[in-house]
Design a protein around this motif. Structure first.
Motif, PDB file in Angstrom:
ATOM      1  N   ARG A   1      -6.356  53.910 -16.717  1.00 15.03           N
ATOM      2  CA  ARG A   1      -8.259  53.838 -16.463  1.00 15.03           C
ATOM      3  C   ARG A   1      -8.112  52.122 -15.742  1.00 15.03           C
ATOM      4  O   ARG A   1      -9.223  51.624 -15.624  1.00 15.03           O
ATOM      5  CB  ARG A   1      -8.394  53.894 -17.982  1.00 15.03           C
ATOM      6  CG  ARG A   1      -8.661  55.051 -18.203  1.00 15.03           C
ATOM      7  CD  ARG A   1      -9.296  54.648 -19.060  1.00 15.03           C
ATOM      8  NE  ARG A   1      -8.438  54.715 -20.649  1.00 15.03           N
ATOM      9  CZ  ARG A   1      -7.694  55.377 -21.047  1.00 15.03           C
ATOM     10  NH1 ARG A   1      -7.547  56.512 -21.117  1.00 15.03           N
ATOM     11  NH2 ARG A   1      -7.085  54.867 -22.579  1.00 15.03           N
ATOM     12  N   ARG A   2      -7.239  50.844 -16.127  1.00 14.53           N
ATOM     13  CA  ARG A   2      -7.812  49.669 -16.046  1.00 14.53           C
ATOM     14  C   ARG A   2      -7.155  49.947 -14.090  1.00 14.53           C
ATOM     15  O   ARG A   2      -8.209  48.672 -13.328  1.00 14.53           O
ATOM     16  CB  ARG A   2      -6.573  49.088 -16.741  1.00 14.53           C
ATOM     17  CG  ARG A   2      -6.401  47.541 -15.753  1.00 14.53           C
ATOM     18  CD  ARG A   2      -4.824  46.666 -16.477  1.00 14.53           C
ATOM     19  NE  ARG A   2      -5.230  46.649 -18.314  1.00 14.53           N
ATOM     20  CZ  ARG A   2      -4.592  45.725 -18.577  1.00 14.53           C
ATOM     21  NH1 ARG A   2      -2.972  45.445 -18.027  1.00 14.53           N
ATOM     22  NH2 ARG A   2      -4.507  45.643 -19.848  1.00 14.53           N
TER      23      ARG A   2
ATOM     24  N   ASP B   1     -11.053  50.507 -13.290  1.00 16.32           N
ATOM     25  CA  ASP B   1     -11.923  49.762 -13.646  1.00 16.32           C
ATOM     26  C   ASP B   1     -11.509  48.184 -12.336  1.00 16.32           C
ATOM     27  O   ASP B   1     -12.903  47.567 -12.258  1.00 16.32           O
ATOM     28  CB  ASP B   1     -11.344  48.757 -14.849  1.00 16.32           C
ATOM     29  CG  ASP B   1     -12.116  49.309 -15.706  1.00 16.32           C
ATOM     30  OD1 ASP B   1     -12.661  50.772 -15.726  1.00 16.32           O
ATOM     31  OD2 ASP B   1     -11.716  49.481 -17.367  1.00 16.32           O
ATOM     32  N   ASP B   2     -11.300  48.452 -11.314  1.00 19.25           N
ATOM     33  CA  ASP B   2     -11.424  47.641 -10.218  1.00 19.25           C
ATOM     34  C   ASP B   2     -12.513  47.614  -9.568  1.00 19.25           C
ATOM     35  O   ASP B   2     -13.217  49.116  -9.333  1.00 19.25           O
ATOM     36  CB  ASP B   2     -10.406  47.834  -9.237  1.00 19.25           C
ATOM     37  CG  ASP B   2     -10.119  46.214  -7.729  1.00 19.25           C
ATOM     38  OD1 ASP B   2     -11.129  45.889  -7.444  1.00 19.25           O
ATOM     39  OD2 ASP B   2      -8.691  46.035  -7.556  1.00 19.25           O
ATOM     40  N   PRO B   3     -13.941  46.278  -9.652  1.00 14.01           N
ATOM     41  CA  PRO B   3     -15.169  46.761  -8.301  1.00 14.01           C
ATOM     42  C   PRO B   3     -15.316  47.385  -7.424  1.00 14.01           C
ATOM     43  O   PRO B   3     -16.086  47.477  -6.409  1.00 14.01           O
ATOM     44  CB  PRO B   3     -15.667  45.289  -9.033  1.00 14.01           C
ATOM     45  CG  PRO B   3     -14.280  44.695  -8.954  1.00 14.01           C
ATOM     46  CD  PRO B   3     -13.143  44.705  -9.724  1.00 14.01           C
TER      47      PRO B   3
END
Length: 390
Positions: free
Chosen positions: A227-228, A231-233
């Motif tokens: 999930r982390r 989350d990268d844009p």
């Protein structure tokens, strides 16, 4: 025309060559494969590349040395490919070079740098060399990537539904050949870049990549870490978009692993492998892909391919070899086609895919010592690519 395409991707482990006999027949570009050859970079060259690539700091001396050594490595393979695949009768060499930096800020590409001075290839083979293909598209306002999109579109034209060409190198990219809508192409995110960085780091340099997906196969996906990473844009940017190891590198991975230091190496690699499969599949779903044809080094990782099939659901995943272009050589064949288009005065880009203001004839031409005889300019661009024997 017998053309040799030379390619080294973002994994910078080897130089690949693919030779083809190319001809224009009415509105069709006919590609007859003549074979492929590959040669690993000398150990010192690969080590120097690794030491110089972002986010490392380098010097102009190192850049000069790398430009020469990479050019000599390409030249050595070009000589071998001419002799072994073309019987010493190649008409043209096309060199992608080694990408070392892709200057992208806020979704705009301002420049791109490929090393591997083409004069070494021209001097060693005597043949003319087309090189520096990406820069012209960037100068025209494009992303300079994925540059093979025009070849993919010609290759997939006529197939039903929404066929997608997928390349799994250091970075993954897709070309979308929609039958009724506009085409598209973009980098989906990392393919092998983070996996390779993790394997090298977590094994203390003992391994350079996850051979046959052995580590990932023994690991479990850590959902919190996944999930982390998701989350990268970057993954939310609209196409056309491009990225590279300037973003997805070891320091990036170390920052993502903060708080997850206790994870076994196998779990980290399994999670990164799932990241590649998820982001590729998300991109394929976003364009409503009906079939995916994969190529590149990642296709040799059975765990990655199994995860990708799962993530794609009912969308068929096939190898590019099913349509006549072997996975290991597809990009090198594509650059052979781009060089062929260049010497015939034909554009090698699709603005809808790269975001450029207009289509451009690509590259620079370095004459060989055997003389320079360019073909007559083509009167019309091809609309499809047929692989002979397929």
């Amino acid at each position: 025309m017998r053309v040799i395409g030379l390619m080294s991707g973002t994994s910078y482990d080897a130089v690949d060559a693919a030779a083809a006999d190319l001809s224009l027949e009415a509105d069709t570009l006919v590609l007859t494969p003549l074979g492929m050859a590959s040669a690993p970079y000398p150990g010192e060259v690969r080590a120097a590349l690794a030491a110089a690539l972002p986010p490392a700091v380098t010097t102009m001396e190192q850049v000069c040395r790398l430009d020469t050594r990479v050019g000599q490595a390409f030249a050595s393979l070009a000589v071998r490919a001419d002799e072994e695949l073309c019987g010493g009768r190649a008409d043209l060499i096309v060199s992608h070079g080694q990408t070392v930096y892709h200057w992208c800020e806020d979704g705009t590409v301002h420049g791109t740098l490929q090393l591997g001075e083409p004069a070494w290839i021209a001097e060693a083979t005597g043949r003319p060399v087309v090189s520096g293909l990406r820069t012209r598209d960037v100068a025209a306002g494009g992303q300079g990537a994925p540059l093979v999109s025009i070849v993919d579109l010609l290759w997939l034209r006529g197939r039903p539904g929404v066929p997608v060409a997928l390349n799994l190198g250091g970075i993954a990219n897709i070309t979308v050949a929609a039958g009724s809508g506009p085409p598209a192409a973009f980098d989906t995110g990392p393919a092998n870049a983070l996996i390779d960085a993790a394997v090298h780091h977590l094994t203390g340099g003992r391994l350079g990549y996850d051979e046959d997906g052995a580590l990932a196969g023994r690991g479990r996906v850590d959902e919190a870490l996944l999930r982390r990473l998701l989350d990268d844009p970057y993954y939310a940017q609209p196409p056309p978009r491009t990225t590279g190891k300037e973003r997805f590198h070891l320091p990036y991975l170390r920052a993502a692993l903060a708080g997850h230091e206790a994870l076994p190496a196998e779990d980290v690699v399994a999670t990164l492998t799932r990241l590649t499969a998820r982001t590729v599949a998300d991109a394929a779903r976003s364009v409503r892909a009906t079939e995916v044809f994969a190529s590149g080094g990642g296709t040799r990782n059975p765990v990655l391919m199994a995860m990708l099939r799962t993530e794609l659901g009912g969308v068929p995943l096939r190898g590019s070899g099913d349509l006549g272009l072997p996975s290991a050589a597809k990009e090198a064949y594509a650059f052979a086609v781009l060089g062929f288009l260049t010497v015939h005065g034909l554009a090698g880009t699709v603005p809808a895919c790269t975001g450029a203001r207009h289509a451009s004839v690509l590259g620079s031409l370095t004459p060989g010592w055997r003389g320079l005889r360019l073909p007559e300019p083509a009167t019309a661009a091809p609309v499809r690519l047929r692989v002979s024997g397929n």
